[in-house]
Structures are given as C-alpha cells and as structure tokens.
Design a protein around this motif. Structure first.
Motif, short mmCIF file in Angstrom:
data_model
loop_
_atom_site.label_atom_id
_atom_site.label_comp_id
_atom_site.label_asym_id
_atom_site.label_seq_id
_atom_site.Cartn_x
_atom_site.Cartn_y
_atom_site.Cartn_z
N ALA A 102 21.76 47.56 77.75
CA ALA A 102 21.94 48.95 78.37
C ALA A 102 22.54 49.98 77.18
CB ALA A 102 23.32 48.28 78.97
N PRO A 103 21.82 50.91 76.75
CA PRO A 103 21.95 51.67 76.07
C PRO A 103 22.36 52.83 76.25
CG PRO A 103 20.14 51.40 76.35
CD PRO A 103 20.12 50.40 76.74
N ARG A 104 23.09 54.05 75.93
CA ARG A 104 23.18 54.85 76.03
C ARG A 104 23.29 55.85 75.03
NH1 ARG A 104 29.38 53.48 78.75
NH2 ARG A 104 28.42 52.10 80.32
N ILE A 105 23.11 57.36 75.25
CA ILE A 105 23.38 58.24 74.23
C ILE A 105 24.20 59.32 74.11
CG2 ILE A 105 21.87 60.41 73.46
CD1 ILE A 105 19.69 58.73 72.99
N GLU A 106 24.44 59.72 72.87
CA GLU A 106 25.87 61.20 73.04
C GLU A 106 25.34 61.88 72.18
OE1 GLU A 106 29.69 57.12 73.22
OE2 GLU A 106 28.83 57.79 71.49
N PRO A 107 25.54 63.55 71.89
CA PRO A 107 25.53 63.98 70.89
C PRO A 107 26.56 64.32 70.29
CG PRO A 107 26.06 65.26 73.47
CD PRO A 107 26.00 63.36 73.47
N GLU A 108 26.16 64.25 68.61
CA GLU A 108 27.12 64.24 68.11
C GLU A 108 26.91 65.74 67.27
OE1 GLU A 108 29.56 61.07 66.56
OE2 GLU A 108 28.96 60.06 68.40
N ILE A 109 28.28 66.38 66.34
CA ILE A 109 28.40 66.75 65.33
C ILE A 109 28.49 66.62 64.17
CG2 ILE A 109 29.03 69.50 64.70
CD1 ILE A 109 29.92 70.17 67.66
N VAL A 135 24.91 68.55 60.23
CA VAL A 135 23.72 68.29 61.37
C VAL A 135 24.43 67.98 62.53
CG1 VAL A 135 21.98 67.79 59.23
CG2 VAL A 135 23.69 65.68 60.10
N GLY A 136 23.04 68.27 63.21
CA GLY A 136 22.44 67.96 65.22
C GLY A 136 22.66 66.34 64.86
N ALA A 137 23.10 65.25 66.10
CA ALA A 137 22.76 63.69 65.78
C ALA A 137 23.24 63.46 67.30
CB ALA A 137 23.52 63.45 65.36
N LEU A 138 22.24 62.72 67.61
CA LEU A 138 22.10 61.86 68.53
C LEU A 138 22.71 60.27 67.99
CD1 LEU A 138 18.81 62.34 70.60
CD2 LEU A 138 21.55 63.59 71.24
N VAL A 166 20.10 59.68 65.25
CA VAL A 166 19.12 59.95 64.90
C VAL A 166 19.50 61.47 64.24
CG1 VAL A 166 16.85 61.60 65.59
CG2 VAL A 166 18.10 59.85 67.04
N VAL A 167 19.53 61.59 63.41
CA VAL A 167 19.89 62.36 62.21
C VAL A 167 19.16 64.03 62.25
CG1 VAL A 167 21.03 63.81 60.86
CG2 VAL A 167 20.95 61.31 61.31
N GLY A 168 19.46 65.12 63.21
CA GLY A 168 18.60 65.88 62.80
C GLY A 168 17.87 67.19 61.64
N HIS A 169 16.76 67.78 61.56
CA HIS A 169 16.06 68.36 60.33
C HIS A 169 16.94 69.08 59.70
CE1 HIS A 169 13.12 64.95 59.99
NE2 HIS A 169 12.92 65.85 61.65
N THR A 170 17.81 70.00 60.28
CA THR A 170 18.06 71.26 60.05
C THR A 170 19.93 71.03 60.12
OG1 THR A 170 17.16 72.37 61.60
CG2 THR A 170 19.09 73.88 60.90
N ALA A 171 20.04 71.80 58.34
CA ALA A 171 21.29 71.07 57.88
C ALA A 171 21.96 72.11 57.80
CB ALA A 171 21.26 69.61 56.60
N LEU A 172 23.07 72.79 57.84
CA LEU A 172 24.02 73.96 57.66
C LEU A 172 25.03 73.90 56.77
CD1 LEU A 172 22.79 76.29 60.74
CD2 LEU A 172 21.72 76.10 58.46
N PRO A 173 25.43 74.47 55.60
CA PRO A 173 26.76 74.17 55.54
C PRO A 173 27.63 74.88 56.31
CG PRO A 173 25.98 76.19 54.07
CD PRO A 173 24.58 75.87 55.39
N LEU A 174 29.23 73.56 55.46
CA LEU A 174 30.23 74.12 56.43
C LEU A 174 30.68 75.05 56.48
CD1 LEU A 174 32.52 72.31 58.68
CD2 LEU A 174 33.47 71.62 56.21
#
Length: 262
Positions: A102-109, A135-138, A166-174
C-alpha cells in the motif's frame, strides 16, 4: 518465550510480509507489552538479516518529523529506519506497483554526509559541518502492517515503514540554501498533491539530522560519510497506484519524479 525469541519471531513475520505481499496484524495489538526498545530490536534484527544476504546500509531515514505526518499516522514523535541496497531508484524511472503493498510517497529535502556523525551530544553546528550537499528526494513508504493500522511501535519495527528512495541529481552546498524556507511542491499526475517548506521538518531538516545522530548514538550506531539521510516529509504522504506519476519540485534543487506500472 524469551525476549530474543520474541524479537526473532516478529522480525521473521515482517520479513515474510515483504516476500508474500500479505501484511500482518499490528504487533502492538498482538503484543501490547512491546516497548520502543523492543521495536528497534526487531528492526535491527531485519537489518542484520539483510546484511547477511548482501544488502548493506546506504543511508538513513527519519520519519514522522512533520505535524502533517504525525497527524496522518496518529503518532507524536519521530522514528528512524535504514535505507539499504535495492531501495534506491533512479529519478524518472518506472517501478512496478506489485513490489509494494500500500505505497505512499513523500517529498524530502535530503542530505549527503561528507563526514561521520556520531552521537549522543551532536549539535546543530556539528551536523551542519558534516553535510557535504543537499538534494531533493522522494521517499517511498509502505506498511507490512495491515491497512496502515500502525502505532509508533509498529512502524519502528517495520523499519520506519521504509520501501524506497529516489535521490535527485542536483546537489548544492548547504550554505547556499535557506533550507528552512525552501519551498517544495508535490504533484500527482500533474495535479497539486501537497506542499511545504523545510521548516515543516522539526523546524529545520538539520534538527532532524541532529535528532537522528543523537538517537542512533544511544544504540551505538554512527552515521557514515557518503550516506544519504532523508530527514522527513514536508507534507502528508500521497497514496500511489498503477499508472501514477509523482513529481516533486524543489526549486533550486530541481525536480524529482517516479512513475508506477502495473
């Protein structure tokens, strides 16, 4: 029944639910005497089993950090779990809905660690210095407990309801981001499904990282350099099914999407 026998039994039941796709009754109802420490011991037994079979820890998650998620699942404090081999999916990929219950998705920083972080006693500044990038992630969550009928005990034992990331490809310094103010929007099949800012996560995703490092430290676990840490959702989780596409827009961190097939 000894405590170790009990832990082994419940770990095996949850492991079987992964394989069969048939959820089990809530452990908290089957055994009302279970404690939070018991639940983490059940979780740890599964992690050891995965390691024995060649699936190793690649990251960590903090769950239930936003008021929205605590209200959604009826709990009042965070928990943690582990991300292991086989849980990671590429952005834009298509996964089979049949792999879940019963999957669900969350957006996470999310954070990528550039240094080990070991509690207890970790401060916000120490956590900040340990982060190499943001990075952005689901996060995919799922429950091996029937009908998501979970208490804190149940979700902890079930590896904090982890299912994938799922880890996004755009990575930025904190230091280049105001992560507390960073706005995230979630869309399901092109329609708005949720939104929030980093401040929804314990006031700051960094606070979740501090909580994780210090809580894991009490169990003798160090957060390892190179690991991904997903610190909690900025909004309520969204159920998904076959044919759905989920996209999260993280502003300067770009967008991250995942689709589901039958």
């Amino acid at each position: 029944m000894t405590e170790q026998t009990m832990i082994r039994m419940y770990a095996d039941q949850l492991a079987e639910a992964y394989v069969s796709g048939k959820p089990i009754d809530p452990l908290s109802e089957t055994d009302p005497g279970l404690t939070i420490d018991d639940a983490y011991a059940i979780q740890a037994a599964q992690i050891r089993d995965w390691a024995t079979s060649g699936r190793h820890v690649r990251g960590y998650k903090v769950g239930l950090t936003s008021l929205a998620m605590q209200r959604q699942l009826g709990v009042d404090q965070p928990d943690f779990g582990y991300l292991v081999d086989g849980m990671y999916h590429q952005p834009g990929s298509v996964v089979s809905i049949g792999s879940f219950i019963a999957p669900r998705i969350e957006p996470e920083i999310a954070f990528v660690l550039g240094a080990d972080l070991s509690g207890p006693g970790v401060t916000v500044e120490e956590a900040r210095r340990a982060v190499s990038s943001v990075v952005g992630a689901l996060e995919l969550i799922d429950s091996r407990i029937v009908d998501w009928r979970i208490s804190l005990i149940d979700t902890i034992a079930d590896n904090a309801s982890s299912a994938g990331v799922v880890v996004g490809h755009t990575a930025l310094p904190l230091e280049s981001l105001d992560i507390e103010a960073l706005a995230v929007t979630l869309a399901k099949n092109g329609e708005h499904a949720g939104s929030g800012t980093g401040a929804a996560v314990l006031g700051s995703p960094l606070n979740a990282l501090v909580w994780l490092a210090n809580t894991l430290g009490t169990y003798g676990v160090t957060l390892k350099a190179g690991s991904v840490v997903i610190p909690g959702s900025v909004c309520a989780a969204v159920p998904v099914g076959a044919g759905d596409t989920i996209t999260a827009d993280f502003g300067p961190l770009g967008s991250v999407s995942l689709s589901f097939s039958s």
